[in-house]
Design a protein around this motif. Structure first.
Motif, PDB file in Angstrom:
ATOM      1  N   ASP A  29     -44.116   5.925  26.273  1.00 17.75           N
ATOM      2  CA  ASP A  29     -43.103   6.279  27.276  1.00 17.75           C
ATOM      3  C   ASP A  29     -41.815   6.627  26.548  1.00 17.75           C
ATOM      4  O   ASP A  29     -41.435   5.966  25.590  1.00 17.75           O
ATOM      5  N   PHE A  30     -41.157   7.663  27.034  1.00 10.76           N
ATOM      6  CA  PHE A  30     -39.801   7.942  26.552  1.00 10.76           C
ATOM      7  C   PHE A  30     -38.821   7.644  27.672  1.00 10.76           C
ATOM      8  O   PHE A  30     -39.078   7.978  28.821  1.00 10.76           O
ATOM      9  N   GLY A  31     -37.719   7.035  27.353  1.00 14.36           N
ATOM     10  CA  GLY A  31     -36.699   6.762  28.359  1.00 14.36           C
ATOM     11  C   GLY A  31     -37.098   5.630  29.281  1.00 14.36           C
ATOM     12  O   GLY A  31     -38.173   5.029  29.128  1.00 14.36           O
ATOM     13  N   ARG A  36     -37.779   8.104  32.891  1.00 14.95           N
ATOM     14  CA  ARG A  36     -38.924   7.768  32.064  1.00 14.95           C
ATOM     15  C   ARG A  36     -39.953   8.907  32.067  1.00 14.95           C
ATOM     16  O   ARG A  36     -40.277   9.456  33.110  1.00 14.95           O
ATOM     17  N   VAL A  37     -40.400   9.255  30.836  1.00 15.37           N
ATOM     18  CA  VAL A  37     -41.452  10.258  30.702  1.00 15.37           C
ATOM     19  C   VAL A  37     -42.646   9.573  30.069  1.00 15.37           C
ATOM     20  O   VAL A  37     -42.524   8.941  29.026  1.00 15.37           O
ATOM     21  N   GLN A  38     -43.790   9.676  30.709  1.00 21.72           N
ATOM     22  CA  GLN A  38     -45.001   9.105  30.098  1.00 21.72           C
ATOM     23  C   GLN A  38     -45.662  10.207  29.295  1.00 21.72           C
ATOM     24  O   GLN A  38     -46.390  11.037  29.836  1.00 21.72           O
ATOM     25  N   ALA A  39     -45.390  10.224  27.990  1.00 23.89           N
ATOM     26  CA  ALA A  39     -45.899  11.295  27.144  1.00 23.89           C
ATOM     27  C   ALA A  39     -47.383  11.083  26.835  1.00 23.89           C
ATOM     28  O   ALA A  39     -48.148  12.037  26.731  1.00 23.89           O
ATOM     29  N   LEU A  40     -47.808   9.845  26.689  1.00 30.36           N
ATOM     30  CA  LEU A  40     -49.234   9.531  26.477  1.00 30.36           C
ATOM     31  C   LEU A  40     -49.626   8.452  27.476  1.00 30.36           C
ATOM     32  O   LEU A  40     -48.915   7.480  27.669  1.00 30.36           O
ATOM     33  N   GLY A  57     -53.814  22.028  23.668  1.00 30.35           N
ATOM     34  CA  GLY A  57     -53.354  21.772  25.029  1.00 30.35           C
ATOM     35  C   GLY A  57     -52.015  22.425  25.235  1.00 30.35           C
ATOM     36  O   GLY A  57     -51.321  22.750  24.262  1.00 30.35           O
ATOM     37  N   GLU A  58     -51.642  22.559  26.497  1.00 29.04           N
ATOM     38  CA  GLU A  58     -50.426  23.317  26.749  1.00 29.04           C
ATOM     39  C   GLU A  58     -49.194  22.535  26.302  1.00 29.04           C
ATOM     40  O   GLU A  58     -49.237  21.313  26.108  1.00 29.04           O
ATOM     41  N   SER A  59     -48.123  23.272  26.188  1.00 34.98           N
ATOM     42  CA  SER A  59     -46.876  22.688  25.703  1.00 34.98           C
ATOM     43  C   SER A  59     -46.452  21.509  26.576  1.00 34.98           C
ATOM     44  O   SER A  59     -46.531  21.576  27.799  1.00 34.98           O
ATOM     45  N   GLY A  60     -46.059  20.436  25.941  1.00 35.99           N
ATOM     46  CA  GLY A  60     -45.573  19.272  26.686  1.00 35.99           C
ATOM     47  C   GLY A  60     -46.662  18.281  27.054  1.00 35.99           C
ATOM     48  O   GLY A  60     -46.383  17.266  27.695  1.00 35.99           O
ATOM     49  N   CYS A  61     -47.907  18.525  26.619  1.00 31.17           N
ATOM     50  CA  CYS A  61     -48.981  17.625  27.035  1.00 31.17           C
ATOM     51  C   CYS A  61     -49.060  16.378  26.153  1.00 31.17           C
ATOM     52  O   CYS A  61     -49.840  15.469  26.434  1.00 31.17           O
ATOM     53  N   GLY A  62     -48.286  16.322  25.079  1.00 36.11           N
ATOM     54  CA  GLY A  62     -48.240  15.101  24.278  1.00 36.11           C
ATOM     55  C   GLY A  62     -48.872  15.199  22.894  1.00 36.11           C
ATOM     56  O   GLY A  62     -49.040  14.177  22.209  1.00 36.11           O
ATOM     57  N   LYS A  63     -49.158  16.401  22.436  1.00 34.92           N
ATOM     58  CA  LYS A  63     -49.822  16.561  21.138  1.00 34.92           C
ATOM     59  C   LYS A  63     -48.958  16.041  19.988  1.00 34.92           C
ATOM     60  O   LYS A  63     -49.412  15.256  19.148  1.00 34.92           O
ATOM     61  N   THR A  64     -47.703  16.490  19.992  1.00 34.34           N
ATOM     62  CA  THR A  64     -46.813  16.088  18.901  1.00 34.34           C
ATOM     63  C   THR A  64     -46.576  14.585  18.938  1.00 34.34           C
ATOM     64  O   THR A  64     -46.562  13.910  17.893  1.00 34.34           O
ATOM     65  N   THR A  65     -46.414  14.063  20.130  1.00 31.67           N
ATOM     66  CA  THR A  65     -46.219  12.619  20.259  1.00 31.67           C
ATOM     67  C   THR A  65     -47.412  11.875  19.665  1.00 31.67           C
ATOM     68  O   THR A  65     -47.246  10.908  18.906  1.00 31.67           O
ATOM     69  N   LEU A  66     -48.607  12.360  19.972  1.00 33.45           N
ATOM     70  CA  LEU A  66     -49.802  11.679  19.480  1.00 33.45           C
ATOM     71  C   LEU A  66     -49.883  11.718  17.949  1.00 33.45           C
ATOM     72  O   LEU A  66     -50.107  10.691  17.307  1.00 33.45           O
TER      73      LEU A  66
ATOM     74  N   PHE B 381     -40.910  16.685  13.655  1.00 31.08           N
ATOM     75  CA  PHE B 381     -41.821  17.545  14.405  1.00 31.08           C
ATOM     76  C   PHE B 381     -41.122  18.241  15.556  1.00 31.08           C
ATOM     77  O   PHE B 381     -41.733  18.962  16.302  1.00 31.08           O
ATOM     78  N   ARG B 382     -39.823  17.975  15.717  1.00 30.36           N
ATOM     79  CA  ARG B 382     -39.140  18.616  16.835  1.00 30.36           C
ATOM     80  C   ARG B 382     -38.382  19.853  16.419  1.00 30.36           C
ATOM     81  O   ARG B 382     -38.246  20.160  15.267  1.00 30.36           O
TER      82      ARG B 382
HETATM   83  N1  LIG Z   1     -37.946  11.881  21.881  1.00 31.02           N
HETATM   84  C1  LIG Z   1     -38.283  12.184  23.143  1.00 31.02           C
HETATM   85  N2  LIG Z   1     -37.509  11.765  24.153  1.00 31.02           N
HETATM   86  C2  LIG Z   1     -37.825  12.049  25.428  1.00 31.02           C
HETATM   87  N3  LIG Z   1     -38.909  12.736  25.800  1.00 31.02           N
HETATM   88  C3  LIG Z   1     -39.725  13.191  24.823  1.00 31.02           C
HETATM   89  C4  LIG Z   1     -39.452  12.955  23.463  1.00 31.02           C
HETATM   90  N4  LIG Z   1     -40.437  13.526  22.713  1.00 31.02           N
HETATM   91  C5  LIG Z   1     -41.265  14.100  23.600  1.00 31.02           C
HETATM   92  N5  LIG Z   1     -40.861  13.914  24.867  1.00 31.02           N
HETATM   93  C6  LIG Z   1     -41.542  14.346  26.068  1.00 31.02           C
HETATM   94  O1  LIG Z   1     -42.890  13.916  25.990  1.00 31.02           O
HETATM   95  C7  LIG Z   1     -43.733  14.923  26.456  1.00 31.02           C
HETATM   96  C8  LIG Z   1     -44.726  15.306  25.372  1.00 31.02           C
HETATM   97  O2  LIG Z   1     -44.025  15.997  24.345  1.00 31.02           O
HETATM   98  P1  LIG Z   1     -44.726  16.541  23.021  1.00 31.02           P
HETATM   99  O3  LIG Z   1     -45.560  15.478  22.476  1.00 31.02           O
HETATM  100  O4  LIG Z   1     -43.691  17.111  22.183  1.00 31.02           O
HETATM  101  O5  LIG Z   1     -45.660  17.698  23.608  1.00 31.02           O
HETATM  102  P2  LIG Z   1     -46.383  18.899  22.854  1.00 31.02           P
HETATM  103  O6  LIG Z   1     -46.252  18.683  21.406  1.00 31.02           O
HETATM  104  O7  LIG Z   1     -47.777  18.830  23.360  1.00 31.02           O
HETATM  105  O8  LIG Z   1     -45.708  20.142  23.305  1.00 31.02           O
HETATM  106  C9  LIG Z   1     -42.865  16.074  26.913  1.00 31.02           C
HETATM  107  O9  LIG Z   1     -42.658  15.945  28.301  1.00 31.02           O
HETATM  108  C10 LIG Z   1     -41.593  15.844  26.173  1.00 31.02           C
HETATM  109  O10 LIG Z   1     -40.501  16.340  26.922  1.00 31.02           O
END
Ligand SMILES: Nc1ncnc2c1ncn2[C@@H]1O[C@H](COP(=O)(O)OP(=O)(O)O)[C@@H](O)[C@H]1O
Ligand SMILES: [Mg+2]
Lengths: 250, 382
Positions: A29-31, A36-40, A57-66, B381-382
């Protein structure tokens, strides 16, 4: 496809090859509160050594977070992450930093090379970080640069190289210390189609090795053909995992 | 990692130069202004320091600095002599006289009248003639800078004659004297002659110069002189400090120099600090990459501190070099003019500016580090 099926497919294949990365019930979760955003939302994933796993997966689906969590750059909100047999929950501070430095290689969308360093010096950085002497590290970096086809550019600065060449330097840097896990975030996104193909071919040819797991995050469907396994993500969960046979060196 | 930190620094040429410039500007302005201040302070006490051989200065209690004269009765020298622990005591006339030259123009002089018999306090560095020539009739010794000021462009020679208070004076020696604050030429003559050159006053004894007996602490002897004679007495150094402290308290000199020094510090620090900060922000992404690849915060701190130290040392060296280059150039330009150069690189100045330069880069580095240390490794990564 529900989560149970994904997991059983993943674990069925995992028995044959060493599991470099194991994620169980990972959430992030972010925030807080309204923002609050549930990224995963409960990710179970196995990544096998000797393979290239594409995370799509499409942009914003959580790949980078994972992959940030898998690479030890970010703490999950909940769940278990084991990398190379080591539970990340128990790796803290300096030991975590050292673990990343020793075992993980990174490739970034924007290459992230140091502009003041030559190609060879850039590629030598992980060895320097692990305490090797400069001359020795640069010499090793040169051989890796030759392997990625940049033997003639070892003394060039990043500004003197094309985007594709810079990404090849970055790949050399990510491999120079022979990490067991390579993490690439959108490595072709900043490149034209041709350079993107070259980079993926290079990753296939030099990065995929027995005993090394390669994770490539991409939303570029032109490169889907390079993965042994394609993990489709959607809205913070893994939707399905596809397996395919890739000819080595393609 | 160190060479990587240095390459990052020197690779960003514009910012690298700007930071070094900021530090050297601050160091140059601070040390140059401080040196001029120290030089002025030193010049204020030249007449005290140039008198050698006596370790005690006794004077009227109302005297606050060397040019603040309250002449005493000649009897005072006897009183000092009678104090136990005083080996000897002599009279010193210190005053100003107006000299008239053949061309008809007038010039103010500092006149030092020294003991007729012993000539204690006579100049020690003679260019022409000797101190004993003061025994010749009407003889005076003039300092070299004063000579050049009075007779610009003319060869240095003895025998020139002029008048002070309608009395004949002849140059029988040329000496070196430390430059004075008010830039007046300095002349030496005997006490008895000096009194005649000076305008008529009832009392003429400016100072009593004394020497403590061997094995006696001059401070203790001073205390006894004060007790017994009612005069003020102090060692030579203390009188220098008293004079300087008077000027520091009673004139705007220290404040004005202080403001310039502070300005140099603030301007230099803001150029260096801001550019260092921008430089670090430029490199934030690279520091993030290094963090992800396994560089811990401690090593990052080391890298930034190393970068700071390099610009600090370089800036310091260049700044101090420029300040002393400036000073040497001024001295060279003034070499024949008879004008005193008023700068003096007293040892606390390079030390103080080194500390200031260190503070500038240390604060800049700390300020910049906050951003680097707060950086999440995941931000790569951002
Ligand atoms: N540091 C952060 N703070 C708040 N929200 C974030 C942060 N990093 C990612 N998010 C949110 O988490 C979700 C997944 O992001 P991300 O993993 O970057 O997706 P992807 O890489 O698939 O495009 C998005 O909604 C993004 O806005
Ligand atoms: Mg992403």
């Amino acid at each position: 496809m529900n989560r149970m099926t994904v997991q059983s497919i993943a674990s069925a294949t995992a028995t044959s090859l060493a599991r470099a990365v194991v994620c169980r019930g990972v959430t992030k979760d972010f925030g807080e509160g309204d923002t609050r955003v549930q990224a995963l939302r409960g990710v179970n994933l196995d990544v096998l050594g000797g393979e290239m796993t594409l995370l799509v997966g499409e942009s914003g689906c959580g790949k980078t977070t994972l992959i940030s969590i898998v690479a030890g750059l970010l703490d999950p909100t909940a769940g278990e992450v084991t990398v190379l047999g080591q539970s990340l929950r128990h790796l803290r501070g300096r030991r975590l930093v050292q673990f990343r430095g020793q075992h993980i290689g990174f490739v970034f969308q924007q290459y992230n090379l140091l502009p003041a360093l030559t190609a060879a010096e850039n590629a030598a950085v992980p060895l320097i970080i692990s305490g090797r002497k400069r001359a020795e590290a640069v010499a090793k970096a040169r051989t890796v640069l030759e392997a990625v086809g940049l033997g003639s550019k070892v003394n060039s600065l990043p500004s003197q190289l094309s985007g594709g060449q810079q990404q090849r330097v970055a790949i050399a840097r990510a491999l120079v210390h022979e990490p067991k896990l390579l993490v690439c975030d959108e490595p072709t996104a900043a490149l034209d189609a041709h350079s993107g193909q070259t980079v993926m071919q290079l990753l296939r040819r030099v990065a995929v090795q027995p005993g090394r797991a390669v994770i490539v995050v991409t939303h570029d469907n032109r490169v889907f053909g390079y993965g042994d396994r394609i993990v489709h993500m959607s809205d913070g969960t893994i939707e399905r995992v596809e397996e395919q046979t890739v000819a080595r060196g393609s | 990692m160190n060479w990587i930190a240095l390459k990052m620094l020197t690779g960003n040429r514009a910012k690298y130069y700007a930071i070094v410039f900021g530090v050297s500007f601050a160091v140059m302005l601070m040390s140059q202004q401080a040196a001029i201040f120290a030089g002025l302070m030193r010049n204020m006490t030249s007449q005290i320091r140039d008198i050698q051989g006596a370790d005690i200065w006794a004077m009227d209690p109302s005297v606050e600095f060397v040019d603040d004269l309250t002449p005493m009765d000649d009897q005072a020298v006897m009183e000092v002599r009678s104090v136990p622990g005083v080996a000897w005591a002599i009279k010193l006339y210190y005053g100003k006289a107006r000299a008239q030259f053949q061309e008809g123009n007038f010039k103010q002089f500092i006149v030092l009248g020294i003991d007729d018999q012993t000539l204690v306090g006579a100049p020690t560095q003679m260019k022409l003639g000797s101190a004993t020539d003061l025994r010749k009739p009407d003889g005076i010794i003039l300092d070299e800078n004063g000579y050049r000021y009075l007779f610009p462009g003319q060869p240095i020679r003895l025998g020139r004659v002029f008048e002070m208070n309608d009395r004949r004076a002849e140059i029988v020696g040329i000496c070196k004297a430390s430059p004075t604050f008010q830039t007046f030429p300095v002349s030496y003559t005997t006490y008895s002659r000096a009194v005649r050159y000076a305008a008529q006053e009832r009392n003429t004894l400016s100072f009593v110069l004394a020497k403590a007996e061997e094995n006696r602490d001059p401070k203790e002897v001073c205390r006894r002189i004060e007790e017994q004679t009612g005069l003020t007495a102090m060692p030579q150094d203390d009188f220098s400090w008293k004079t300087m402290s008077y000027y520091m308290r009673r004139t705007g000199i220290p404040v004005n120099f202080g403001i310039t020094v502070l300005l140099g510090f603030i301007i230099g620090a803001s150029i260096a600090g801001q550019t260092f900060y921008l430089f670090t922000i430029d490199n934030l992404k690279h520091f993030g990459t290094l963090k992800a690849m396994g560089v811990g915060n401690l090593r990052i701190v080391g890298m930034v501190m190393l970068q700071g130290s390099v610009v600090g040392v370089l800036g310091y060296a260049i700044g101090l070099g420029m300040a002393s280059g400036f000073s040497d150039t001024m001295k060279w330009l003034l070499r024949d003019s008879g004008l005193p150069s008023a700068d003096f690189m007293a040892w606390p100045i390079p030390l103080g500016t080194a500390a200031a330069a260190g503070l500038i880069v240390f604060a800049s580095a700390l300020f910049s580090l906050r951003r680097v240390l707060a950086l999440e490794p995941a931000s790569v990564f951002r």
